[in-house]
Design an enzyme around this catalytic site. Structure first.
Site, PDB file in Angstrom:
ATOM      1  CE1 TYR A 180      -0.820   7.512  -0.277  1.00  0.00           C
ATOM      2  CE2 TYR A 180      -2.418   9.005   0.698  1.00  0.00           C
ATOM      3  CZ  TYR A 180      -1.108   8.646   0.461  1.00  0.00           C
ATOM      4  OH  TYR A 180      -0.091   9.414   0.969  1.00  0.00           O
ATOM      5  NE  ARG A 224      -1.442   2.903  -0.336  1.00  0.00           N
ATOM      6  CZ  ARG A 224      -2.162   1.861  -0.721  1.00  0.00           C
ATOM      7  NH1 ARG A 224      -2.118   0.751  -0.011  1.00  0.00           N
ATOM      8  NH2 ARG A 224      -2.914   1.921  -1.805  1.00  0.00           N
ATOM      9  CD  GLU A 225       2.773   8.648  -0.981  1.00  0.00           C
ATOM     10  OE1 GLU A 225       3.279   8.184  -2.009  1.00  0.00           O
ATOM     11  OE2 GLU A 225       1.780   9.403  -0.991  1.00  0.00           O
ATOM     12  CB  SER A 226       8.602   5.160   0.252  1.00  0.00           C
ATOM     13  OG  SER A 226       8.747   5.361   1.657  1.00  0.00           O
TER      14      SER A 226
END
Length: 658
Positions: free
Chosen positions: A615, A507-509
């Site tokens: 998120y 999810r982050e990168s």
């Protein structure tokens, strides 16, 4: 915990790559040097013979032709665009030519190059400036669209705007409309500039604007008729109420109820005012405004001319969430029924309809709604499956690619250019080439490109390929085994669920180890440098610094430590810890302390930040998908949340640190 992945992918990749054509070229070094020289304009340093025939020779030609603009003839530019039509070079050259011809006033040449309205704002201004004499009606229409914004536009727009003002295509009414938009946006410099363009007929409205800017409550004393023929009233009251609603939502509604009966406003402005009032009344939970909201929202219409700040469906969804916060289950059903059909059929709202039906005692209808939601691969789809005791619907698509397709793809010019750019350390240009190829590809060829990226071990590029190519069900590519050993190792050392770590990194990168966020977060797990420094001190290791944090192993180690600390803070609860990873523990502490005792789903839906709400849902969904992929694509026995997480009290009792 044992993690099993079904395919020995490294062996497969090695076997496949041995069959790919030898992409390395003896003249790559010359090509790299030539490209550096071309960027600097050092043409004498370029060895033309050494780069002749190289896949990337067009990049040097691009800089050479760009350097000759605006003097280069359009036919040369068009010839270049045609030769490189399958490369980003074509679009870049067209854009550069529009810029340079526009700056030089070569309007006929610009129109010969342009293929319709450009996307970039400055280029759009150049384009419509070029049309002023050839097609004045189209130029005026396009120029007015560019004018009607509440912020300054690029200098390239000045000539267009000045000409349209001189011709009367942008009159004082449009100046006033823009000034009101600038007031809404807080652009005080633009407000003052536009005020100086207005004549004496607008002095009373200007004085009223100044009074209301000092004291929003003065809006109720403002004259109903603003400007010539009252045409300034709508922009004025929309801008004034826009500020008032944000300053004091309750008093703003009281003012609007006094004003509305005596104002004759176009539907666009009335809709903007009421949309603002509904949104902030619900977000701020202004009880005194609720009856008005419930009376007005069902009748709210969408304007045709201007896109509103908040669509009707967004406001209705917010009203459903308000009913959920109140545990008004009848209201949940009533307001979801008012959603547009497409929204209502979304698994999120199917799930909440099922929860409401269940609480109201209609078990059979609730099961039907749960079943409709459970067919989807998402947080609420998985939550619905849990309610029914079913395995998750992964809707997974296998994408076998035969050797003939692999051979064909490996020889595509765009693929060869991508490989060559990577060899000379130009990853940004390589990405542009690759994603353009994916965008242009048929569904079949997009899958072949996905397979190529998979075989090459381009994990971040593979994930983006599935997005650009809309390969939504290619789960093994959307969720690749990137950095698997590191996640296993640091999951074991920190005692953190490695699937959770994978979900966070994905999810982050999207597995880009060099990802940098606008806020400054870095690397696979998007750590802020200050957080990394603190974690390194905690672990007794050297501070990695802003660049050391980009090392995948270091980043995963520190990110794993941080999420472990969050898990300890929230008694092992991954949902709360994930929210804290995104929004910070201080905010999550406040949400828990300010919350009535609620189940996990109501807690997620009550998270006030949309980004964090989405998120948490994404990370927990992703971790379930990673676990399923480790089981060969089978979700049997996989659970998005533990039983303890499903039954926990989401309130201050979840805090380990009281």
């Amino acid at each position: 915990m044992s993690l099993r992945f079904p395919v020995p992918w490294r062996a497969l990749a090695t076997a496949t790559l041995c069959c790919l054509p030898l992409l390395g070229q003896a003249d790559d070094r010359s090509m790299r040097d030539a490209l550096h020289a071309a960027r600097a304009g050092d043409w004498h340093k370029i060895d033309e013979a050494a780069i002749a025939g190289h896949e990337l020779a067009g990049y040097v030609a691009y800089h050479r032709l760009r350097n000759r603009l605006p003097d280069a003839e359009p036919r040369r530019v068009l010839s270049f665009i045609e030769r490189h039509a399958d490369s980003p070079l074509a679009g870049w050259m067209r854009g550069q030519a529009i810029d340079r011809y526009g700056d030089a006033g070569r309007h006929a040449d610009l129109l010969e190059i342009a293929d319709g309205e450009p996307e970039d704002t400055a280029r759009r201004c150049h384009y419509y400036t070029a049309l002023l004499d050839r097609d004045p009606a189209t130029a005026a229409e396009g120029g007015r669209r560019l004018w009607r914004v509440g912020h300054s536009q690029p200098e390239a727009c000045d000539s267009l705007f000045n000409t349209l003002r001189a011709r009367g295509a942008i009159d004082e009414q449009r100046v006033w409309e823009r000034q009101m938009l600038a007031w809404q946006a807080g652009e005080s410099g633009l407000v003052a500039y536009l005020g100086r363009l207005l004549g004496s007929r607008w002095q009373d409205p200007l004085d009223a604007q100044a009074r209301v800017q000092r004291d929003f409550s003065a809006v109720t004393a403002a004259p109903a008729c603003m400007g010539p023929e009252c045409r300034g009233s709508g922009p004025f009251f929309a801008a004034a109420l826009h500020g008032y609603v944000r300053a004091d939502t309750r008093e703003a509604l009281a003012a609007w109820r006094r004003l509305a009966p005596r104002l004759s406003l176009d539907a666009e402005y009335r809709r903007a005012i009421e949309g603002d009032l509904i949104f902030y009344s619900l977000v701020r939970d202004v009880d005194a405004n609720r009856a008005w909201v419930d009376a007005v929202l069902p009748k709210l219409e969408e304007p045709h001319a201007v896109k509103p700040a908040f669509s009707r469906s967004e406001l209705l969804e917010l009203r459903v969430r308000t009913a959920l916060a109140d545990r008004d289950w009848r209201g949940v059903l009533d307001w979801t029924q008012r959603l547009p059909d497409e929204n209502r059929r979304d698994e999120r709202w199917q799930y909440w309809q099922a929860r409401a039906l269940e609480r109201l005692g209609d078990k059979s209808a609730a099961e039907r709604a749960y079943a409709a939601a459970a067919g989807e691969r998402s947080f609420y789809g998985f939550a619905a499956a849990d309610r029914l005791g079913r395995d998750y619907s992964l809707n997974m698509e296998r994408n076998p690619v035969d050797s003939a397709d692999r051979e064909r793809v490996s020889r595509w010019p765009a693929v060869r250019r991508t490989e060559a750019l990577l060899r000379i350390n130009e990853p940004g240009l390589a990405a542009s080439e690759w994603y353009m190829a994916v965008r242009r590809a048929s569904p079949h060829d997009a899958r072949a490109l996905g397979d190529y990226a998979h075989q090459r071990g381009w994990n971040a590029r593979l994930v983006q390929t599935t997005i650009v190519g809309q390969l939504w069900d290619a789960l093994e590519w959307r969720f690749p085994e990137a950095y698997r050993d590191d996640f296993l190792e640091w999951g074991r050392r920190t005692g953190v669920d490695p699937y959770l770590l994978m979900g966070i990194a994905r999810r982050e990168s999207a597995y880009n180890p060099e990802a940098l966020s606008p806020a400054g977060a870095r690397g696979l797990m998007q750590l802020m440098p200050a957080t990394a420094t603190q974690l390194a001190r905690q672990l007794g290791i050297p501070d990695p610094g802003a660049y050391g944090i980009l090392d995948p192993q270091t980043n995963i180690r520190l990110g794993s430590t941080y999420i472990r600390d969050m898990l300890e803070r929230y008694r092992g609860n991954r949902l709360a810890a994930t929210a804290a990873y995104n929004a910070g523990p201080g905010r999550v502490d406040r949400w828990l302390r300010g919350s009535a005792t609620v189940p996990f789903d109501l807690f997620v839906e009550s998270i006030p930040f949309r980004e964090t709400r989405h998120y948490v849902q994404a990370v927990l969904t992703y971790r379930a998908i990673f676990e399923s992929l480790a089981n060969g694509g089978n979700s049997e026995g996989v659970s998005m949340l533990t039983q303890a997480e499903k039954t926990a009290r989401y309130d201050s009792s979840l805090l380990a640190r009281q």
